[in-house]
Design a protein around this motif. Structure first.
Motif, short mmCIF file in Angstrom:
data_model
loop_
_atom_site.label_atom_id
_atom_site.label_comp_id
_atom_site.label_asym_id
_atom_site.label_seq_id
_atom_site.Cartn_x
_atom_site.Cartn_y
_atom_site.Cartn_z
N GLU A 182 -11.19 -13.08 20.06
CA GLU A 182 -10.27 -13.80 19.18
C GLU A 182 -10.76 -13.67 17.73
OE1 GLU A 182 -7.10 -15.90 17.90
OE2 GLU A 182 -7.43 -15.34 20.00
N PRO A 183 -9.89 -13.23 16.81
CA PRO A 183 -10.31 -13.14 15.41
C PRO A 183 -10.68 -14.52 14.84
CG PRO A 183 -8.34 -11.84 15.77
CD PRO A 183 -8.56 -12.65 17.03
N LEU A 184 -11.82 -14.58 14.16
CA LEU A 184 -12.24 -15.79 13.46
C LEU A 184 -11.59 -15.84 12.09
CD1 LEU A 184 -16.05 -15.53 14.23
CD2 LEU A 184 -14.41 -17.08 15.31
N ASP A 185 -11.29 -14.68 11.56
CA ASP A 185 -10.70 -14.54 10.23
C ASP A 185 -10.01 -13.19 10.20
OD1 ASP A 185 -10.09 -15.11 7.60
OD2 ASP A 185 -12.15 -14.98 6.88
N ARG A 186 -9.00 -13.05 9.35
CA ARG A 186 -8.30 -11.77 9.26
C ARG A 186 -7.52 -11.72 7.96
NH1 ARG A 186 -3.12 -11.80 13.08
NH2 ARG A 186 -2.23 -13.75 12.41
N GLY A 187 -7.14 -10.50 7.58
CA GLY A 187 -6.37 -10.33 6.35
C GLY A 187 -5.98 -8.88 6.16
N GLU A 188 -5.35 -8.62 5.02
CA GLU A 188 -4.91 -7.27 4.66
C GLU A 188 -5.17 -7.07 3.18
OE1 GLU A 188 -1.07 -6.01 7.14
OE2 GLU A 188 -0.77 -7.90 6.04
N ASP A 189 -5.51 -5.83 2.83
CA ASP A 189 -5.71 -5.49 1.43
C ASP A 189 -5.87 -3.98 1.32
OD1 ASP A 189 -6.08 -5.76 -1.32
OD2 ASP A 189 -8.20 -6.26 -1.13
N GLY A 190 -5.27 -3.40 0.32
CA GLY A 190 -5.48 -2.00 0.01
C GLY A 190 -5.15 -1.04 1.13
N GLY A 191 -4.16 -1.35 1.95
CA GLY A 191 -3.79 -0.47 3.05
C GLY A 191 -4.62 -0.67 4.30
N TRP A 192 -5.56 -1.58 4.27
CA TRP A 192 -6.40 -1.88 5.42
C TRP A 192 -6.09 -3.28 5.93
CZ3 TRP A 192 -9.79 1.42 7.75
CH2 TRP A 192 -10.19 2.56 7.04
N SER A 193 -6.06 -3.43 7.26
CA SER A 193 -6.08 -4.73 7.91
C SER A 193 -7.53 -4.96 8.31
CB SER A 193 -5.23 -4.73 9.17
OG SER A 193 -3.90 -4.40 8.88
N TRP A 194 -7.96 -6.20 8.31
CA TRP A 194 -9.32 -6.47 8.74
C TRP A 194 -9.36 -7.74 9.58
CZ3 TRP A 194 -11.14 -11.17 7.22
CH2 TRP A 194 -10.61 -11.73 6.05
N ALA A 195 -10.34 -7.78 10.48
CA ALA A 195 -10.56 -8.96 11.32
C ALA A 195 -12.05 -9.10 11.58
CB ALA A 195 -9.81 -8.83 12.64
N VAL A 196 -12.47 -10.35 11.66
CA VAL A 196 -13.84 -10.70 12.02
C VAL A 196 -13.76 -11.40 13.37
CG1 VAL A 196 -15.86 -12.05 11.38
CG2 VAL A 196 -14.46 -10.99 9.59
N HIS A 197 -14.59 -10.97 14.31
CA HIS A 197 -14.58 -11.60 15.64
C HIS A 197 -16.00 -11.74 16.16
CE1 HIS A 197 -15.52 -8.00 18.07
NE2 HIS A 197 -14.77 -7.34 17.20
N ASP A 198 -16.16 -12.68 17.09
CA ASP A 198 -17.46 -12.84 17.73
C ASP A 198 -17.82 -11.55 18.45
OD1 ASP A 198 -18.33 -15.51 17.18
OD2 ASP A 198 -16.75 -16.25 18.51
#
Length: 181
Positions: free
Chosen positions: A37-53
């Motif tokens: 499960e993503p702890l945090d996520r976002g989008e910027d500069g053509g990239w999506s990102w997610a932080v997960h355990d």
């Protein structure tokens, strides 16, 4: 290296995943299908990102994540495994996937041991940053009283800047000190 994750995700050992060519929802859904499960996520500069355990202790899943399953054709993934084995103090790992294939993987501890379909994918950039090659060794390693571990964080910072710059990764969730912008 792990400073930027520990500041934001206390008590979590996390992986940071960047995806290009895939939506944020697709990345988050794919991670959920992998029981992360993503702890945090976002989008910027053509990239999506997610932080997960890194692990899912609730279901006793301590295995490395198979990111190929969230990297369909037309997608790139850049993954930072921040603490592959924090108990033993291992440094972070870097992984780069394209079209479901592992292109490049290495440990921050040993850049000479790069694996994947194209282990030399970043060799010119790593060589230019003196992270591999003849100029990569500490010139003082044979000096009495010198401890090469003293500049390990500087070397890892240079590596992060090289990776972030090469892939033009966005700032979130990276602290400003790690971005190449």
């Amino acid at each position: 290296m792990t400073k930027w994750t520990h500041r934001s995700y206390d008590h979590h050992e996390v992986n940071v995943v960047f995806a290009r060519g895939s939506s944020l929802d697709a990345l988050a859904d794919g991670l959920r299908r992998l029981d992360r499960e993503p702890l945090d996520r976002g989008e910027d500069g053509g990239w999506s990102w997610a932080v997960h355990d890194m692990v899912n202790a609730e279901i006793e899943d301590f295995d490395p994540v198979n990111y190929r399953r969230v990297c369909p054709d037309g997608t790139e993934l850049v993954v930072f495994v921040t603490e592959p084995c924090s108990v033993k103090g291992f440094p972070p790992d870097f992984e780069y996937y394209r079209d479901g294939r592992l292109i490049l993987r290495f440990s921050f501890e040993d850049l000479g041991q790069r694996v994947g379909d194209d282990p030399d994918h970043l060799s010119p950039e790593l060589l230019a940053a003196n992270l591999i090659g003849p100029d990569s060794h500490c010139p003082h390693e044979d000096d009495l009283g010198h401890d090469c571990w003293e500049h390990t964080e500087d070397d890892r910072g240079r590596l992060m800047k090289t990776l972030v710059g090469h892939f033009a990764l966005p700032s979130p969730p990276l602290a400003a000190e790690w971005t190449a912008r």
